[in-house]
Design a protein around this motif. Structure first.
Motif, PDB file in Angstrom:
ATOM      1  N   TYR A 123     -42.832  18.705 -41.753  1.00  0.00           N
ATOM      2  CA  TYR A 123     -42.319  19.149 -43.043  1.00  0.00           C
ATOM      3  C   TYR A 123     -40.864  19.587 -42.927  1.00  0.00           C
ATOM      4  O   TYR A 123     -40.031  19.265 -43.782  1.00  0.00           O
ATOM      5  N   ASP A 124     -40.561  20.324 -41.858  1.00  0.00           N
ATOM      6  CA  ASP A 124     -39.177  20.776 -41.657  1.00  0.00           C
ATOM      7  C   ASP A 124     -38.236  19.605 -41.452  1.00  0.00           C
ATOM      8  O   ASP A 124     -37.106  19.601 -41.955  1.00  0.00           O
ATOM      9  N   GLU A 125     -38.712  18.595 -40.715  1.00  0.00           N
ATOM     10  CA  GLU A 125     -37.873  17.430 -40.460  1.00  0.00           C
ATOM     11  C   GLU A 125     -37.624  16.652 -41.746  1.00  0.00           C
ATOM     12  O   GLU A 125     -36.501  16.190 -42.004  1.00  0.00           O
ATOM     13  N   LEU A 126     -38.646  16.510 -42.565  1.00  0.00           N
ATOM     14  CA  LEU A 126     -38.488  15.788 -43.831  1.00  0.00           C
ATOM     15  C   LEU A 126     -37.507  16.507 -44.748  1.00  0.00           C
ATOM     16  O   LEU A 126     -36.678  15.869 -45.412  1.00  0.00           O
ATOM     17  N   ARG A 127     -37.589  17.812 -44.769  1.00  0.00           N
ATOM     18  CA  ARG A 127     -36.653  18.583 -45.600  1.00  0.00           C
ATOM     19  C   ARG A 127     -35.236  18.451 -45.072  1.00  0.00           C
ATOM     20  O   ARG A 127     -34.278  18.355 -45.831  1.00  0.00           O
ATOM     21  N   ARG A 128     -35.134  18.452 -43.742  1.00  0.00           N
ATOM     22  CA  ARG A 128     -33.802  18.326 -43.154  1.00  0.00           C
ATOM     23  C   ARG A 128     -33.204  16.952 -43.492  1.00  0.00           C
ATOM     24  O   ARG A 128     -32.026  16.837 -43.807  1.00  0.00           O
ATOM     25  N   ARG A 129     -34.044  15.928 -43.455  1.00  0.00           N
ATOM     26  CA  ARG A 129     -33.559  14.587 -43.783  1.00  0.00           C
ATOM     27  C   ARG A 129     -33.206  14.478 -45.259  1.00  0.00           C
ATOM     28  O   ARG A 129     -32.307  13.738 -45.635  1.00  0.00           O
ATOM     29  N   LYS A 130     -33.901  15.209 -46.063  1.00  0.00           N
ATOM     30  CA  LYS A 130     -33.607  15.177 -47.497  1.00  0.00           C
ATOM     31  C   LYS A 130     -32.248  15.799 -47.774  1.00  0.00           C
ATOM     32  O   LYS A 130     -31.496  15.337 -48.630  1.00  0.00           O
TER      33      LYS A 130
ATOM     34  N   ALA B 177     -29.158   6.802 -42.836  1.00  0.00           N
ATOM     35  CA  ALA B 177     -29.492   5.391 -42.992  1.00  0.00           C
ATOM     36  C   ALA B 177     -30.257   4.944 -41.763  1.00  0.00           C
ATOM     37  O   ALA B 177     -29.777   5.062 -40.631  1.00  0.00           O
ATOM     38  N   SER B 178     -31.447   4.478 -42.017  1.00  0.00           N
ATOM     39  CA  SER B 178     -32.288   4.072 -40.894  1.00  0.00           C
ATOM     40  C   SER B 178     -32.222   2.562 -40.718  1.00  0.00           C
ATOM     41  O   SER B 178     -32.207   1.810 -41.691  1.00  0.00           O
ATOM     42  N   LEU B 179     -32.168   2.136 -39.463  1.00  0.00           N
ATOM     43  CA  LEU B 179     -32.177   0.706 -39.195  1.00  0.00           C
ATOM     44  C   LEU B 179     -33.531   0.105 -39.543  1.00  0.00           C
ATOM     45  O   LEU B 179     -33.647  -1.066 -39.867  1.00  0.00           O
ATOM     46  N   ASP B 180     -34.547   0.916 -39.454  1.00  0.00           N
ATOM     47  CA  ASP B 180     -35.889   0.460 -39.829  1.00  0.00           C
ATOM     48  C   ASP B 180     -36.097   0.828 -41.284  1.00  0.00           C
ATOM     49  O   ASP B 180     -36.391   1.964 -41.607  1.00  0.00           O
ATOM     50  N   ALA B 181     -35.914  -0.155 -42.117  1.00  0.00           N
ATOM     51  CA  ALA B 181     -36.047   0.108 -43.546  1.00  0.00           C
ATOM     52  C   ALA B 181     -37.480   0.466 -43.876  1.00  0.00           C
ATOM     53  O   ALA B 181     -38.405   0.132 -43.151  1.00  0.00           O
TER      54      ALA B 181
ATOM     55  N   ALA C 166     -46.691   2.214 -46.186  1.00  0.00           N
ATOM     56  CA  ALA C 166     -45.497   2.271 -47.035  1.00  0.00           C
ATOM     57  C   ALA C 166     -45.779   3.035 -48.316  1.00  0.00           C
ATOM     58  O   ALA C 166     -44.932   3.810 -48.800  1.00  0.00           O
ATOM     59  N   CYS C 167     -46.935   2.806 -48.901  1.00  0.00           N
ATOM     60  CA  CYS C 167     -47.300   3.552 -50.117  1.00  0.00           C
ATOM     61  C   CYS C 167     -47.427   5.040 -49.816  1.00  0.00           C
ATOM     62  O   CYS C 167     -47.023   5.880 -50.629  1.00  0.00           O
ATOM     63  N   ILE C 168     -47.979   5.372 -48.654  1.00  0.00           N
ATOM     64  CA  ILE C 168     -48.097   6.796 -48.285  1.00  0.00           C
ATOM     65  C   ILE C 168     -46.715   7.393 -48.087  1.00  0.00           C
ATOM     66  O   ILE C 168     -46.433   8.520 -48.513  1.00  0.00           O
ATOM     67  N   SER C 169     -45.838   6.659 -47.421  1.00  0.00           N
ATOM     68  CA  SER C 169     -44.494   7.173 -47.157  1.00  0.00           C
ATOM     69  C   SER C 169     -43.680   7.349 -48.418  1.00  0.00           C
ATOM     70  O   SER C 169     -42.706   8.112 -48.428  1.00  0.00           O
ATOM     71  N   ALA C 170     -44.054   6.653 -49.488  1.00  0.00           N
ATOM     72  CA  ALA C 170     -43.337   6.774 -50.750  1.00  0.00           C
ATOM     73  C   ALA C 170     -43.714   8.041 -51.515  1.00  0.00           C
ATOM     74  O   ALA C 170     -43.051   8.387 -52.498  1.00  0.00           O
ATOM     75  N   LEU C 171     -44.749   8.715 -51.088  1.00  0.00           N
ATOM     76  CA  LEU C 171     -45.177   9.939 -51.783  1.00  0.00           C
ATOM     77  C   LEU C 171     -44.220  11.094 -51.471  1.00  0.00           C
ATOM     78  O   LEU C 171     -43.626  11.134 -50.383  1.00  0.00           O
ATOM     79  N   PRO C 172     -44.093  12.063 -52.387  1.00  0.00           N
ATOM     80  CA  PRO C 172     -43.352  13.297 -52.057  1.00  0.00           C
ATOM     81  C   PRO C 172     -44.032  13.996 -50.882  1.00  0.00           C
ATOM     82  O   PRO C 172     -45.254  13.891 -50.713  1.00  0.00           O
ATOM     83  N   GLU C 173     -43.231  14.730 -50.096  1.00  0.00           N
ATOM     84  CA  GLU C 173     -43.770  15.274 -48.838  1.00  0.00           C
ATOM     85  C   GLU C 173     -44.983  16.168 -49.036  1.00  0.00           C
ATOM     86  O   GLU C 173     -45.907  16.153 -48.225  1.00  0.00           O
ATOM     87  N   HIS C 174     -44.992  16.969 -50.128  1.00  0.00           N
ATOM     88  CA  HIS C 174     -46.130  17.851 -50.364  1.00  0.00           C
ATOM     89  C   HIS C 174     -47.409  17.041 -50.550  1.00  0.00           C
ATOM     90  O   HIS C 174     -48.444  17.319 -49.933  1.00  0.00           O
ATOM     91  N   GLN C 175     -47.319  16.019 -51.408  1.00  0.00           N
ATOM     92  CA  GLN C 175     -48.492  15.200 -51.703  1.00  0.00           C
ATOM     93  C   GLN C 175     -48.847  14.334 -50.508  1.00  0.00           C
ATOM     94  O   GLN C 175     -50.025  14.066 -50.249  1.00  0.00           O
ATOM     95  N   ARG C 176     -47.842  13.873 -49.783  1.00  0.00           N
ATOM     96  CA  ARG C 176     -48.082  13.027 -48.633  1.00  0.00           C
ATOM     97  C   ARG C 176     -48.910  13.758 -47.577  1.00  0.00           C
ATOM     98  O   ARG C 176     -49.873  13.225 -47.045  1.00  0.00           O
TER      99      ARG C 176
END
Lengths: 331, 197
Positions: free
Chosen positions: B79-86, B91-95, B129-139
């Motif tokens: 969660y902390d990492e996702l917030r930091r990335r937000k 830009a990730s090479l792995d789209a 991919a569908c899971i990764s598209a969710l907001p972090e809380h819901q994910r």
């Protein structure tokens, strides 16, 4: 509860979807479950929605467990605790800080509660000393007043012999009584003098101090030894003893006269010249004032109580800082 | 393996005992991190970070479920990492829509032909991919419930939220997943295909 689900609009739709999601996980209460099942039987769209949700959940749940790409064990070269295990002082500091805080609070609140009783000891001592000094002055002065008038009265008594009417013969104490008083008559043979009936005079304590000595009891009559030498009464330790009242004319009274006669003038002179009596007039209300404390340096005005409180407070603050640092750095 | 004894020894500085615990729990921790982060490198980083953090704080573990305690550490790290990335998008090479190259087991049994296995691999990636598209809380709520299999109460404890909030986040996550999965209908097996509205 069913009314909560029946409210219309988007809110209701969201609540129904929430109920469907919980229904899939069997996380509804019996009342909620009964309600949603009733809704499902009546609403085909709701049943279709439930079906889609179930399939989506099953798809996600069907995702496989991935194998780990590598071992995530920690490297001993980096994380091994080769150093001797440190003693963590944080728990000790925490307890010490709490205890010091309690002591500090007790000292502070104790000072407020007890109030004047905890007045600085130095002030109380100074006041007591000053009061004692003033009282002693008055005592000395009052004693001087007593000595001078008494001696005056002795002289006056001798000079007015015969002027005072007498009704009874000389009150000569019987030998037995004299013996009881333990006055050696042969030593203190009084000069001829007419007794003054009914009068009694105070015999200075020095005259009666022979009680404390080893003088033998008198054996002969009081009237004897006219002109006999009257040795000075031994000065006993009880100089300040209360004077004893004896009838005038008795050997004891005569002895007292003899004793007081010689130093009378000297005493009078001493008292007259002594500034002490004059000082009595100066004993005014001002002498009762508490003398002001001398101007001392601020650290010399602190007494033990203040030092204790300050010390406890500083110690508590210091320990608190150390505790926070220990917690921060894991000491 | 006596987990209690290993925990006790690890609390007294025994690294070997702690590594034994790591070997026992690393698969579950890695899978959680992978489903939340969406790709293997980040998942490995978060897994390692979670175990390091657990080792440093092992003395604070006061008993109970060690697995749940580990999962909480992992969830917080992700969660902390996702917030930091937000805050600092990179830009990730792995789209997001590039299929992960990790060899994931197929959704179906091993007896199926390679074509089906490839499709299964693509399906898994699409679902991820569908899971990764969710907001972090819901994910995180969806992963903990539908991937890891935790109950509502356990999710409430792991995420530090109320039961009502768990229900709400799960409901919204599943609704969005349902919408997302409709878009990959052709990849879905017949029985999983979602009918369009």
């Amino acid at each position: 509860m069913s009314g909560w689900f029946r409210r219309g609009g988007e809110g209701n739709r969201g609540r129904r979807q929430e109920a469907l999601s919980a229904y899939i996980d069997e996380a509804l209460s019996p009342v909620e479950r009964k309600w949603i099942e009733q809704e499902l039987t009546q609403d085909a769209a709701l049943r279709a929605e439930l079906g889609e949700l179930r399939r989506a959940v099953e798809l996600v749940r069907s995702l496989p467990t991935l194998p780990v790409p590598r071992s995530f064990t920690l490297d001993p070269a980096i994380y091994s605790r080769t150093k001797p295990r440190r003693v963590h002082i944080y728990p000790v500091l925490r307890v010490a800080t709490a205890l010091t805080m309690v002591v500090f609070i007790v000292l502070v609140t104790g000072g407020f509660v007890l109030g004047g009783a905890m007045a600085p000891a130095s002030d109380v001592a100074m006041i007591a000393t000053e009061v004692t000094r003033v009282v002693e002055k008055e005592v000395v002065v009052s004693e001087a007043d007593e000595v001078v008038p008494q001696q005056y009265s002795d002289v006056a008594a001798e000079s007015v012999e015969g002027e005072v009417a007498t009704e009874a013969p000389v009150l000569a104490a019987p030998a037995e009584e004299v013996a009881e008083m333990e006055v050696p008559v042969e030593e203190y043979a009084a000069p001829e003098a007419e007794a003054v009936e009914g009068t009694q005079r105070e015999v200075p304590a020095a005259a009666m101090a022979v009680e404390n000595g080893s003088s033998p009891a008198p054996t002969s009559a009081p009237e004897s030894g006219v002109g006999a030498e009257v040795p000075p009464a031994p000065v006993a330790a009880s100089q300040t003893a209360e004077p004893t009242r004896v009838p005038t004319g008795t050997p004891a009274a005569r002895a007292a006269d003899e004793l007081s006669e010689e130093p009378l003038l000297e005493t009078y002179k001493a008292v007259a010249e002594s500034p002490e009596p004059a000082a009595v007039d100066e004993v005014t209300e001002e002498s009762w004032e508490v003398p002001q404390r001398e101007d001392k340096a601020w650290f010399r005005q602190l007494d033990g109580w203040h030092v204790l409180r300050w010390g406890a407070g500083l110690l508590a603050v210091g320990l608190l800082v150390l505790t926070l640092l220990a917690r921060r750095f894991g000491w | 393996m006596d987990e209690t004894a290993l925990i006790h020894e690890a609390q007294h500085g025994d690294l070997q005992a702690f590594n034994a615990l790591v070997l026992h729990h690393q698969s579950r921790v890695y899978n959680l991190a992978y489903r939340v982060m969406g790709e293997s490198d980040s998942a490995a980083d978060m897994t390692q970070e979670a175990f390091i953090s657990a080792y440093k704080n092992i003395r604070r573990f006061r008993g109970g479920s060690f697995k749940a305690w580990l999962m909480r550490i992992t969830t917080n790290a992700c969660y902390d990492e996702l917030r930091r990335r937000k805050r600092r998008p990179q830009a990730s090479l792995d789209a997001l829509y590039v299929v992960d190259e990790d060899p994931s087991p197929s959704l179906h049994s091993e007896s199926e032909n390679p074509e089906k296995s490839l499709q299964s691999g693509e399906l898994a990636a699409a679902i991820q991919a569908c899971i990764s598209a969710l907001p972090e809380h819901q994910r995180i709520a969806a992963v903990l419930c539908d991937v890891q299999g935790y109950s509502y109460e356990e999710i409430s404890s792991l995420m530090g939220i109320s039961l009502g909030t768990v229900k709400s986040r799960l409901s919204r996550a599943r609704s969005k997943l349902r919408e997302c999965l409709r878009g990959i209908g052709e990849l879905l097996p017949a029985r999983y295909r979602l009918d369009a509205e």
